[in-house]
Enzyme design. Structure first.
Site, PDB file in Angstrom:
ATOM      1  N   VAL A 127       0.674  -1.147   0.302  1.00  0.00           N
ATOM      2  CA  VAL A 127       0.201  -0.048   0.071  1.00  0.00           C
ATOM      3  C   VAL A 127       0.766   1.037  -0.177  1.00  0.00           C
ATOM      4  O   VAL A 127       2.012   1.358   0.128  1.00  0.00           O
ATOM      5  CB  VAL A 127      -0.919   0.280   1.495  1.00  0.00           C
ATOM      6  N   VAL A 282       6.048  -3.207 -10.214  1.00  0.00           N
ATOM      7  CA  VAL A 282       7.300  -3.073 -11.445  1.00  0.00           C
ATOM      8  C   VAL A 282       7.821  -4.799 -11.255  1.00  0.00           C
ATOM      9  O   VAL A 282       7.569  -5.774 -10.486  1.00  0.00           O
ATOM     10  CB  VAL A 282       8.457  -2.342 -10.582  1.00  0.00           C
ATOM     11  N   HIS A 565      11.324  -7.649  10.828  1.00  0.00           N
ATOM     12  CA  HIS A 565      12.901  -6.770  10.463  1.00  0.00           C
ATOM     13  C   HIS A 565      14.114  -7.418   9.631  1.00  0.00           C
ATOM     14  O   HIS A 565      14.690  -6.982  10.198  1.00  0.00           O
ATOM     15  CB  HIS A 565      13.517  -6.280  11.622  1.00  0.00           C
ATOM     16  N   HIS A 608      14.381  -1.608  16.318  1.00  0.00           N
ATOM     17  CA  HIS A 608      12.875  -2.325  15.175  1.00  0.00           C
ATOM     18  C   HIS A 608      13.804  -0.931  13.381  1.00  0.00           C
ATOM     19  O   HIS A 608      14.663   0.042  13.636  1.00  0.00           O
ATOM     20  CB  HIS A 608      12.055  -1.263  15.551  1.00  0.00           C
TER      21      HIS A 608
HETATM   22  C1  LIG Z   1       3.862  -6.100  10.840  1.00  0.00           C
HETATM   23  C2  LIG Z   1       4.703  -5.422  10.885  1.00  0.00           C
HETATM   24  C3  LIG Z   1       5.680  -4.690  12.007  1.00  0.00           C
HETATM   25  C4  LIG Z   1       6.605  -4.320  11.843  1.00  0.00           C
HETATM   26  N1  LIG Z   1       6.473  -2.986  12.863  1.00  0.00           N
HETATM   27  C5  LIG Z   1       7.650  -2.341  13.457  1.00  0.00           C
HETATM   28  C6  LIG Z   1       7.682  -1.236  14.568  1.00  0.00           C
HETATM   29  O1  LIG Z   1       6.948  -1.613  15.330  1.00  0.00           O
HETATM   30  N2  LIG Z   1       8.569  -0.315  14.882  1.00  0.00           N
HETATM   31  C7  LIG Z   1       9.919  -0.214  13.292  1.00  0.00           C
HETATM   32  O2  LIG Z   1      10.652   0.160  13.235  1.00  0.00           O
HETATM   33  N3  LIG Z   1       9.917  -1.252  12.133  1.00  0.00           N
HETATM   34  C8  LIG Z   1       9.132  -1.842  12.206  1.00  0.00           C
HETATM   35  N4  LIG Z   1       8.477  -2.513  11.417  1.00  0.00           N
HETATM   36  C9  LIG Z   1       9.305  -2.443  10.475  1.00  0.00           C
HETATM   37  C10 LIG Z   1       9.395  -1.355   9.009  1.00  0.00           C
HETATM   38  O3  LIG Z   1       7.572  -0.662   8.663  1.00  0.00           O
HETATM   39  C11 LIG Z   1      10.230  -1.749   7.856  1.00  0.00           C
HETATM   40  O4  LIG Z   1      11.450  -1.962   8.670  1.00  0.00           O
HETATM   41  C12 LIG Z   1      10.127  -1.081   7.127  1.00  0.00           C
HETATM   42  O5  LIG Z   1       8.644  -0.098   6.537  1.00  0.00           O
HETATM   43  C13 LIG Z   1      11.150  -0.650   5.290  1.00  0.00           C
HETATM   44  O6  LIG Z   1      11.206   0.248   4.674  1.00  0.00           O
HETATM   45  P1  LIG Z   1      11.150  -0.385   3.074  1.00  0.00           P
HETATM   46  O7  LIG Z   1      10.949   1.330   2.406  1.00  0.00           O
HETATM   47  O8  LIG Z   1      12.409  -0.857   3.053  1.00  0.00           O
HETATM   48  O9  LIG Z   1       9.686  -1.326   2.594  1.00  0.00           O
HETATM   49  P2  LIG Z   1       8.306  -1.082   2.653  1.00  0.00           P
HETATM   50  O10 LIG Z   1       7.995   0.231   3.497  1.00  0.00           O
HETATM   51  O11 LIG Z   1       8.179  -2.689   3.022  1.00  0.00           O
HETATM   52  O12 LIG Z   1       7.891  -0.575   1.601  1.00  0.00           O
HETATM   53  C14 LIG Z   1       8.666  -1.213   0.098  1.00  0.00           C
HETATM   54  C15 LIG Z   1       7.283  -0.973  -0.798  1.00  0.00           C
HETATM   55  O13 LIG Z   1       7.810  -1.886  -1.328  1.00  0.00           O
HETATM   56  C16 LIG Z   1       6.474  -2.361  -2.709  1.00  0.00           C
HETATM   57  N5  LIG Z   1       7.114  -3.216  -3.236  1.00  0.00           N
HETATM   58  C17 LIG Z   1       7.484  -3.766  -3.075  1.00  0.00           C
HETATM   59  N6  LIG Z   1       7.743  -4.624  -4.760  1.00  0.00           N
HETATM   60  C18 LIG Z   1       7.256  -4.244  -5.563  1.00  0.00           C
HETATM   61  C19 LIG Z   1       7.254  -4.323  -6.405  1.00  0.00           C
HETATM   62  N7  LIG Z   1       7.772  -4.663  -7.487  1.00  0.00           N
HETATM   63  N8  LIG Z   1       6.319  -3.449  -7.836  1.00  0.00           N
HETATM   64  C20 LIG Z   1       5.978  -2.078  -6.664  1.00  0.00           C
HETATM   65  N9  LIG Z   1       6.133  -1.476  -5.386  1.00  0.00           N
HETATM   66  C21 LIG Z   1       6.806  -2.971  -4.874  1.00  0.00           C
HETATM   67  C22 LIG Z   1       5.287  -2.881  -1.375  1.00  0.00           C
HETATM   68  O14 LIG Z   1       4.490  -2.131  -1.814  1.00  0.00           O
HETATM   69  C23 LIG Z   1       6.261  -1.325  -0.343  1.00  0.00           C
HETATM   70  O15 LIG Z   1       4.781  -0.827  -0.395  1.00  0.00           O
HETATM   71  C24 LIG Z   1       7.320  -3.711  11.126  1.00  0.00           C
HETATM   72  C25 LIG Z   1       7.220  -4.328  10.048  1.00  0.00           C
HETATM   73  C26 LIG Z   1       5.729  -5.206   9.440  1.00  0.00           C
HETATM   74  C27 LIG Z   1       4.885  -5.730   8.451  1.00  0.00           C
END
Ligand SMILES: Cc1cc2nc3c(=O)[nH]c(=O)nc-3n(C[C@H](O)[C@H](O)[C@H](O)COP(=O)(O)OP(=O)(O)OC[C@H]3O[C@@H](n4cnc5c(N)ncnc54)[C@H](O)[C@@H]3O)c2cc1C
Ligand SMILES: *[C@@H]1O[C@H](CO)[C@@H](O)[C@H](O)[C@H]1NC(C)=O
Ligand SMILES: *[C@@H]1O[C@H](CO)[C@@H](O)[C@H](O)[C@H]1NC(C)=O
Ligand SMILES: *[C@@H]1O[C@H](CO)[C@@H](O)[C@H](O)[C@H]1NC(C)=O
Ligand SMILES: *[C@@H]1O[C@H](CO)[C@@H](O)[C@H](O)[C@H]1NC(C)=O
Ligand SMILES: *[C@@H]1O[C@H](CO)[C@@H](O)[C@H](O)[C@H]1NC(C)=O
Ligand SMILES: *[C@@H]1O[C@H](CO)[C@@H](O)[C@H](O)[C@H]1NC(C)=O
Ligand SMILES: *[C@@H]1O[C@H](CO)[C@@H](O)[C@H](O)[C@H]1NC(C)=O
Ligand SMILES: *[C@@H]1O[C@H](CO)[C@@H](O)[C@H](O)[C@H]1NC(C)=O
Ligand SMILES: *[C@@H]1O[C@H](CO)[C@@H](O)[C@H](O)[C@H]1NC(C)=O
Ligand SMILES: *[C@@H]1O[C@H](CO)[C@@H](O)[C@H](O)[C@H]1NC(C)=O
Ligand SMILES: *[C@@H]1O[C@H](CO)[C@@H](O)[C@H](O)[C@H]1NC(C)=O
Ligand SMILES: *[C@@H]1O[C@H](CO)[C@@H](O)[C@H](O)[C@H]1NC(C)=O
Length: 707
Positions: A127, A282, A565, A608
């Protein structure tokens, strides 16, 4: 607090649509200003960002501050508007969890041989906002020792200085606005301590404390002291250990979740050089050869609305992968960039043999001790159905009391024995996921840093947390922070819409078992220490049958669960160590593709992951803008004196420049459809796992904490 019973009830009740708000049409308008319809995607953009999650929306906002650059974000998931109340309301992370919805990719691991062959659910946000829209909102930092250890692993690589503690600390602060507890009674009851100087004050993400608390939260810090775990007054300035109440990603102005969408997208003025497209997954990056041997990305291929038809959008400058620890290596692999053995087996043509892609996967493992209790918890109040249940301040309560404990607390005098065992075992438990000598040398580099620099430092090897959102029960979780077991993300198909294969290799290394065992023993001890002990009636899981080290180890192998994580699958390391990106975040062998998300730090942190990922994305934006010779944006965020065409809403933009000067070079709204098939969606591929997810939700949510 667990995701618990109430979550299961929410699953059973089906999906609850957000209630309409009084100012809905104005809100909807404001919220969608840079979210464009897929039919208006231009032929090409300077920057195409893959993934509109936590990091992707930071990059989109920062890069589009420069009106000379056109920026497109492609997000696989939807805009989330139908789920808005469930996203926005902090406590609904427990009571109306988004896990059983289409907002969760609902990945699962392969069976884990050292964890009783468990197939573990791996939720990830799908999302706008990504996982920051569905997570538990704990907002804390890694420590100075850890971040500097990352920098040290880079040696003299160009750009290594940008990943020092000093640089990352500034970048993390840049993303934040800290607010102290709203009143002193909450601060006292919860025993909250803080030092404003260690927090940012003008960034887009709010970090604060819930507007409701419980005596049991305050009991945490006292019990910790009584159990020998020191409290810390300030875990945010580099010394990230001890017991404390963490800040949460909550906006205290209206008790809403603060996440990358609310912080970095919604407040922006309209920018004609910026487009964010939801429901666009993508599938591949498309490359040309260049004379130097690097591949150059010229377009990004994507599929709309879960359909099979492929469209492309051109790339003028760079592709930036921000699809997360699962998504970013997966896109590289389907694009033909990755380990030859993986690509050959999957039937994907090898364009660039890059053995490190998907390797070095590290995850925090969580196990939980549970007691029955008749003390008042947030879960009790919620289940009572009293009027408090709908009070926004009450609904801002999320668990946040935590304690990071180091090896001397866990092992006492046994630390040096543990360390020499671990150093002696460096060749014994190398993951069998790659035979590449570079990847193995990277494993050893991370392992050596963990064993030599982290293990005997004050950095926490275990995080303890308390869960108070279940009616009639209290949980204390123990979470492994620096695993010696590393895994891999790979693919076993050439169809980019198929899910990747996730093998975290849980508990492959015996040191992880020992550390987690001592952690969970301490979790029990904490629950048996006053003032917590008098709130507990009886330990219900694992209970008194589990006493000896052997019994704990047998038990925990059947209990492992992700703390959500995962990291390091596009590790920033030298190429000779199986690195995927250099210190400027550029993928080796590609001239214009970077990765900037949680997959980049080569080593797990004792924290986290939100804060470090916000910091990394801010830092990446500054580096990329610097690369194109644009001065970095002002760090003054609350200046609404921009020349935005619609600053009439009176909000601060949360960002520097508005859209005073627009470069409209490439705005013609055309669909670039290279496929002969219609773009109408067939069955959404993302929903394929739905029945499995439902089962998984029922099986697991009853016994887990949300972190
Ligand atoms: C249930 C849960 C609880 C958590 N609790 C905590 C917490 O309390 N505190 C904390 O600090 N961290 C927490 N985390 C971890 C934290 O949310 C993540 O480490 C962080 O959001 C990572 O950021 P990111 O940008 O790497 O990935 P994300 O935020 O996951 O973003 C990746 C995005 O890319 C999109 N995507 C993937 N593949 C494609 C594609 N092929 N084409 C287009 N879009 C794509 C996905 O849909 C997503 O929107 C939690 C995670 C989860 C799942
Ligand atoms: C934008 O590009 C124009 C033309 O190349 C240049 O004159 C101008 O300085 C640039 N603006 C910024 C903010 O770099
Ligand atoms: C990165 O490091 C270089 C060299 O020290 C420095 O000039 C630059 O300002 C740093 N960039 C950021 C974003 O910190
Ligand atoms: C919460 O308040 C912020 C301003 O601090 C505002 O931007 C946001 O839209 C509000 N959220 C909701 C759901 O009202
Ligand atoms: C790259 O390849 C595409 C597709 O083959 C082609 O249209 C384009 O002209 C090529 N660009 C360069 C710079 O070679
Ligand atoms: C790049 O060039 C090499 C050698 O000519 C060729 O084998 C390879 O297929 C080319 N790759 C692409 C993506 O065009
Ligand atoms: C589609 O994108 C490709 C690659 O950038 C480009 O060659 C082609 O002209 C584009 N087609 C349209 C209709 O924009
Ligand atoms: C291991 O898994 C089996 C089969 O699912 C199950 O019956 C058993 O209870 C599990 N053992 C532990 C210790 O969890
Ligand atoms: C390949 O691209 C990288 C950037 O990713 C660049 O640093 C390097 O110089 C390029 N190599 C060649 C041979 O062009
Ligand atoms: C806002 O920015 C304008 C233009 O850069 C500047 O003149 C003004 O002083 C700034 N206001 C604040 C409060 O920073
Ligand atoms: C915004 O950037 C443009 C150039 O891109 C510049 O001319 C203008 O003064 C900037 N406005 C503010 C408020 O900084
Ligand atoms: C806003 O735009 C006007 C006219 O284009 C210009 O004179 C003024 O300097 C700009 N203000 C800022 C703060 O950029
Ligand atoms: C607009 O942006 C394009 C692509 O970055 C650039 O080539 C062009 O010079 C810019 N035009 C102006 C007027 O700034």
């Amino acid at each position: 607090m667990r995701c618990s019973l109430s979550v299961v009830l929410a699953v059973g009740a089906g999906l609850v649509a957000a209630a309409p708000h009084a100012h809905e049409s104005r809100e909807t308008h404001l919220r969608t200003r840079n979210i464009i319809d897929s039919t208006t995607i231009a032929g090409s953009y300077d920057f195409v960002i893959v993934g509109g999650g936590l990091a992707g929306l930071v990059l989109g906002a920062r890069l589009s501050e420069d009106a000379n650059h056109t920026v497109l974000v492609l997000e696989a998931g939807g805009n989330g508007d139908e789920y808005r109340e469930r996203i926005d309301t902090p406590a609904y992370a427990y009571y109306e969890s988004l896990w059983p919805t289409e907002l969760n990719w609902a990945f699962t691991t392969t069976p884990q041989p050292n964890a009783n062959n468990s197939v573990c659910p791996w939720p990830r946000g799908k999302v706008l906002g990504g996982s920051s829209a569905i997570n538990g909102m704990y907002l804390n930092r890694p420590g100075e020792i850890e971040v500097n250890a990352w920098q040290d692993m880079l040696g003299d690589m160009d750009g290594a200085e940008n990943w020092s503690w000093e640089s990352m600390y500034a970048a993390m602060k840049k993303s934040e606005t800290f607010s102290p507890p709203v009143d002193s009674s909450i601060q006292q009851e919860a025993a909250i301590t803080y030092n404003p100087a260690s927090h940012g004050s003008q960034g887009p993400i709010h970090m604060s404390y819930p507007g409701f608390t419980l005596p049991l939260v305050g009991a945490w810090s006292s019990a910790a002291i009584n159990a020998g775990v020191d409290n810390t007054q300030d875990a945010y300035g580099g010394e990230n250990w001890g017991a404390y109440v963490a800040t949460s990603a909550i906006n205290p102005a209206n008790w809403t979740r603060s996440y990358s969408r609310s912080g970095y997208l919604d407040p922006l003025p309209p920018r004609r050089n910026y487009g964010v497209v939801a429901n666009a997954q993508v599938t591949r990056i498309l490359f040309n050869n260049t004379s130097g041997g690097n591949l150059t990305a010229y377009a990004v291929e994507y599929a709309l609305n879960g359909g099979d038809a492929k469209l492309t959008v051109g790339v003028n400058k760079e592709v930036i992968l921000a699809a997360g620890t699962v998504g970013s290596p997966t896109v590289l692999l389907y694009s033909g960039v990755g380990p030859k053995d993986v690509l050959d087996a999957a039937g994907v043509e090898v364009l660039s043999d890059l053995p490190g892609v998907g390797q070095h996967l590290q995850d925090h493992i969580s196990v939980t001790v549970t007691w029955s209790s008749d003390a008042e918890t947030a879960g009790t109040i919620y289940n009572d159905n009293s009027s408090e249940k709908n009070d926004p301040a009450f609904l801002s309560y999320v668990n946040s009391a935590t304690a990071y404990v180091n090896s001397s607390l866990l092992f006492g005098n046994g630390v040096s024995g543990l360390q020499s065992n671990i150093l002696g075992e460096i060749d014994q438990y190398i993951p069998n996921t790659s035979s590449d000598t570079g990847v193995i040398s990277g494993y050893k580099a991370i392992y050596g840093t963990t064993a030599n620099t982290i293990l005997t430092s004050p950095i926490g090897l275990i995080e303890l947390v308390i869960g108070l959102s279940t009616d009639g029960a209290i949980q204390i979780g123990a979470n492994l922070q620096h695993p010696f077991s590393h895994g891999q993300i790979s693919i076993n198909s050439s169809n980019p819409l198929d899910y990747p294969v996730i093998n975290p290799n849980y508990l492959n290394h015996p040191a992880d078992v020992e550390i987690l065992r001592e952690g969970v023993k301490l979790a029990r001890r904490l629950g048996e220490t006053e003032p917590l002990a008098s709130a507990m009636i009886k330990e219900t899981w694992p209970g008194s049958d589990v006493q000896t080290d052997q019994e704990w180890e047998d038990w925990l192998r059947g209990e492992v669960f992700t703390e959500f994580h995962p990291s390091s699958t596009c590790a920033m390391l030298p190429l000779e160590q199986g690195g995927v990106v250099d210190a400027n975040l550029r993928v080796y062998g590609l001239s214009n593709v970077r990765v900037a998300d949680a997959s980049v730090p080569p080593m797990s942190f004792s924290a986290h992951l939100m804060s470090s990922t916000y910091g990394l994305a801010e830092q990446a934006s500054t580096i990329i803008r610097g690369f194109y010779n644009q001065p970095p944006p002002s760090t003054k965020h609350h200046n609404s004196t921009t020349n935005s065409t619609s600053s009439s809403n009176g909000r601060s933009s949360g960002n520097g420049n508005g859209t005073a000067i627009l470069n409209t070079t490439n705005v013609p709204p055309t669909i670039n459809d290279t496929s002969s098939t219609s773009t109408n969606s067939n069955a959404a591929s993302s929903l394929n796992c739905w029945p499995l997810l439902m089962t998984v939700a029922f099986l697991y949510l009853t016994s887990r904490l949300l972190l």
